[in-house]
Design a protein around this motif. Structure first.
Motif, mmCIF file in Angstrom:
data_model
loop_
_atom_site.group_PDB
_atom_site.id
_atom_site.type_symbol
_atom_site.label_atom_id
_atom_site.label_comp_id
_atom_site.label_asym_id
_atom_site.label_seq_id
_atom_site.Cartn_x
_atom_site.Cartn_y
_atom_site.Cartn_z
ATOM 1 N N THR A 1 133.088 114.957 21.130
ATOM 2 C CA THR A 1 133.816 114.144 22.095
ATOM 3 C C THR A 1 134.337 115.020 23.224
ATOM 4 O O THR A 1 134.389 116.237 23.111
ATOM 5 C CB THR A 1 135.003 113.442 21.423
ATOM 6 N N ALA A 2 134.724 114.399 24.319
ATOM 7 C CA ALA A 2 135.259 115.117 25.473
ATOM 8 C C ALA A 2 136.784 115.011 25.469
ATOM 9 O O ALA A 2 137.333 113.956 25.159
ATOM 10 C CB ALA A 2 134.694 114.550 26.753
ATOM 11 N N CYS A 3 137.443 116.119 25.847
ATOM 12 C CA CYS A 3 138.916 116.092 25.906
ATOM 13 C C CYS A 3 139.389 115.604 27.267
ATOM 14 O O CYS A 3 140.577 115.400 27.469
ATOM 15 C CB CYS A 3 139.489 117.471 25.591
ATOM 16 N N ASP A 4 138.471 115.450 28.214
ATOM 17 C CA ASP A 4 138.835 115.004 29.563
ATOM 18 C C ASP A 4 137.676 114.180 30.109
ATOM 19 O O ASP A 4 136.527 114.637 30.080
ATOM 20 C CB ASP A 4 139.106 116.208 30.470
ATOM 21 N N VAL B 1 129.766 124.535 37.522
ATOM 22 C CA VAL B 1 129.696 123.851 36.230
ATOM 23 C C VAL B 1 130.807 124.372 35.333
ATOM 24 O O VAL B 1 130.985 125.585 35.195
ATOM 25 C CB VAL B 1 128.334 124.088 35.541
ATOM 26 N N ALA B 2 131.570 123.468 34.759
ATOM 27 C CA ALA B 2 132.650 123.869 33.847
ATOM 28 C C ALA B 2 132.406 123.213 32.486
ATOM 29 O O ALA B 2 132.007 122.055 32.403
ATOM 30 C CB ALA B 2 134.003 123.448 34.403
ATOM 31 N N VAL B 3 132.651 123.985 31.456
ATOM 32 C CA VAL B 3 132.536 123.486 30.085
ATOM 33 C C VAL B 3 133.782 123.885 29.320
ATOM 34 O O VAL B 3 134.212 125.031 29.384
ATOM 35 C CB VAL B 3 131.284 124.070 29.379
ATOM 36 N N ILE B 4 134.378 122.925 28.626
ATOM 37 C CA ILE B 4 135.484 123.247 27.735
ATOM 38 C C ILE B 4 135.003 123.048 26.313
ATOM 39 O O ILE B 4 134.581 121.949 25.934
ATOM 40 C CB ILE B 4 136.727 122.377 28.027
ATOM 41 N N GLU B 5 135.068 124.111 25.528
ATOM 42 C CA GLU B 5 134.717 124.048 24.108
ATOM 43 C C GLU B 5 136.019 123.894 23.320
ATOM 44 O O GLU B 5 136.939 124.664 23.484
ATOM 45 C CB GLU B 5 134.004 125.315 23.683
ATOM 46 N N GLY B 6 136.055 122.890 22.484
ATOM 47 C CA GLY B 6 137.250 122.620 21.718
ATOM 48 C C GLY B 6 138.202 121.733 22.479
ATOM 49 O O GLY B 6 137.799 121.120 23.472
ATOM 50 N N PRO B 7 139.444 121.628 22.109
ATOM 51 C CA PRO B 7 140.076 122.381 21.018
ATOM 52 C C PRO B 7 139.687 121.793 19.669
ATOM 53 O O PRO B 7 139.204 120.680 19.611
ATOM 54 C CB PRO B 7 141.568 122.205 21.304
ATOM 55 N N GLY C 1 133.856 118.059 16.908
ATOM 56 C CA GLY C 1 134.576 118.887 17.860
ATOM 57 C C GLY C 1 134.519 118.307 19.258
ATOM 58 O O GLY C 1 133.898 117.267 19.494
ATOM 59 N N ASN C 2 135.191 119.008 20.219
ATOM 60 C CA ASN C 2 135.228 118.563 21.599
ATOM 61 C C ASN C 2 134.318 119.427 22.459
ATOM 62 O O ASN C 2 134.287 120.646 22.307
ATOM 63 C CB ASN C 2 136.651 118.662 22.149
ATOM 64 N N LEU C 3 133.613 118.826 23.359
ATOM 65 C CA LEU C 3 132.792 119.543 24.320
ATOM 66 C C LEU C 3 132.842 118.737 25.615
ATOM 67 O O LEU C 3 132.349 117.619 25.678
ATOM 68 C CB LEU C 3 131.353 119.673 23.825
ATOM 69 N N THR C 4 133.481 119.321 26.617
ATOM 70 C CA THR C 4 133.674 118.624 27.880
ATOM 71 C C THR C 4 132.928 119.357 28.977
ATOM 72 O O THR C 4 133.094 120.564 29.130
ATOM 73 C CB THR C 4 135.176 118.570 28.240
ATOM 74 N N THR C 5 132.111 118.661 29.720
ATOM 75 C CA THR C 5 131.318 119.276 30.783
ATOM 76 C C THR C 5 131.564 118.554 32.101
ATOM 77 O O THR C 5 131.522 117.329 32.153
ATOM 78 C CB THR C 5 129.813 119.222 30.451
ATOM 79 N N VAL C 6 131.855 119.326 33.137
ATOM 80 C CA VAL C 6 132.064 118.760 34.473
ATOM 81 C C VAL C 6 131.261 119.588 35.471
ATOM 82 O O VAL C 6 131.306 120.819 35.445
ATOM 83 C CB VAL C 6 133.557 118.791 34.871
ATOM 84 N N THR C 7 130.523 118.921 36.323
ATOM 85 C CA THR C 7 129.710 119.610 37.336
ATOM 86 C C THR C 7 130.111 119.137 38.727
ATOM 87 O O THR C 7 130.261 117.945 38.966
ATOM 88 C CB THR C 7 128.212 119.338 37.118
ATOM 89 N N ARG C 8 130.306 120.090 39.624
ATOM 90 C CA ARG C 8 130.572 119.774 41.023
ATOM 91 C C ARG C 8 129.393 120.294 41.842
ATOM 92 O O ARG C 8 129.211 121.500 41.992
ATOM 93 C CB ARG C 8 131.874 120.447 41.478
#
Lengths: 133, 230
Positions: free
Chosen positions: A47-50, A127-133, B43-50
């Motif tokens: 899932t995504a935290c944002d 490109v930004a990736v957040i792993e976790g929490p 778990g969490n995996l969030t990806t954002v692209t500009r």
């Protein structure tokens, strides 16, 4: 008869011990019934935290290179995760960096140092990736 | 006892049956553990692209400019047609120029990327010496009609320097790189208060002034050329 039974029992025990030792020998691992179904049988929820996106502000130094990226608008539920930022030029990575988002007191903003430093005219996407929490 | 009898006894022996069961369970356990121990976790995996838009170039005329002269410390030159730079110790001269970045269309967004920014001035009198001039961002407000040697804005460190050689002719465009400042103005890291131009080694004996066209000049007015990704 008692002596004969004991002798058979010893041979059976010896056979079993040898069989167990053989069965757990590393060389037999390829014979274990590890089928694709057994290994991949589980599922993992990712899932995504944002879900609202981030805002990227790139710094440019006097040499017209990008030494850091400020990322803001990160949801509080991402605290404790690891933020990785990659600068891209036409599909190729030209610089990247990462930082751990603090678990407590997270402001929703993070500054990422970039290495190597790409020139500002050699970037087409962030490109930004957040792993976790 | 015949061999057939011994095989029959061994199959019926209690210890043999118990250990046979144990070995079967061992095989079951080994095969079952192979799948159960895989590190598949939620778990969490969030990806954002500009992805930036196509490159744009914006050329802006000065919104305000002037210069200050140490020998006329209280005088404002805001309506003059030239901007003077001079390293002379008694008549030191510095120029000030500001551009309105909001006049670019489309606007440079705060999350945009400035690829290049150049402050351009056009030589109005032939250079009589080889001198290096530096560009510094103003860090306090100034007004074209009131700025003077006595009323100057504070400035930051040099953004860039450019050398003008002896004999540089009238009409030559001299430019200073201002990419870092314009990016900072766009993102809001710095407030856009324009720049100061001055000799990199002020205080010399018998310096010679170099004149550039101001925004009031008929030709060769100051320009800021910005290439950016919206």
């Amino acid at each position: 008869m008692a002596r004969s039974g004991t002798g058979v029992g010893r041979r059976v025990v010896l056979l079993i011990v040898v069989a167990i030792a053989w069965s757990v020998h590393p060389g037999v691992a390829s014979n274990l019934p590890m089928t694709a179904t057994r290994i991949g049988g589980g599922t993992a929820a990712v899932t995504a935290c944002d879900s609202n996106g981030f805002t990227f502000r790139l710094a440019v130094n006097a040499a017209s290179r990008v030494p850091s990226v400020n990322v803001s608008g990160i949801h509080a539920s991402c605290a404790g995760g690891t933020l990785r930022v990659t600068l891209v030029n036409a599909g190729s990575d030209v610089g990247s960096g990462s930082t751990a988002l603090p678990s407590s007191g997270f402001s929703g903003t993070a500054d990422i140092s970039i290495s190597p430093l790409p020139t500002s005219d050699g970037i087409t996407a962030v490109v930004a990736v957040i792993e976790g929490p | 006892m015949s061999a057939g009898d011994r095989r029959a006894r061994s199959r019926r022996h209690p210890a043999a049956r118990a250990l046979a069961l144990a070995i079967v369970m061992a095989f079951v356990d080994v095969s079952g553990a192979s799948g159960a121990s895989l590190p598949i976790t939620a778990g969490n995996l969030t990806t954002v692209t500009r992805t930036y838009g196509a490159s744009r170039t914006c050329t802006i005329g000065a919104a305000a400019d002037s210069y200050a002269n140490k020998a006329s410390a209280a005088t404002n030159f805001g309506t003059g047609t030239t901007l003077l730079l001079n390293a002379d110790s008694t008549s030191t001269e510095r120029a000030f120029v500001r551009f309105d970045l909001t006049s670019c269309s489309p606007a440079i967004p705060s999350d945009g990327l400035v690829q290049s920014a150049k402050v351009q001035l056009t030589v109005a009198t032939a250079a009589l010496a080889t001198r290096t001039y530096e560009l510094r961002p103003a860090t306090s407000a100034w007004v074209e009609s009131t700025v003077s040697w006595n009323v100057q804005p504070t400035v930051g460190g040099p953004t860039s320097s450019t050398t003008v050689s002896l004999g540089t002719l009238i009409g030559t465009v001299v430019e200073w790189t201002a990419t870092s400042d314009v990016q900072a103005y766009a993102t809001g890291t710095l407030t856009d208060l324009g720049w100061r131009l001055s000799d990199g080694s002020e205080g010399i004996f018998l310096g010679t002034p170099l004149a550039f066209g101001s925004r009031e000049a008929a030709t060769g007015q100051p320009r800021l050329v910005v290439t950016y990704l919206p």
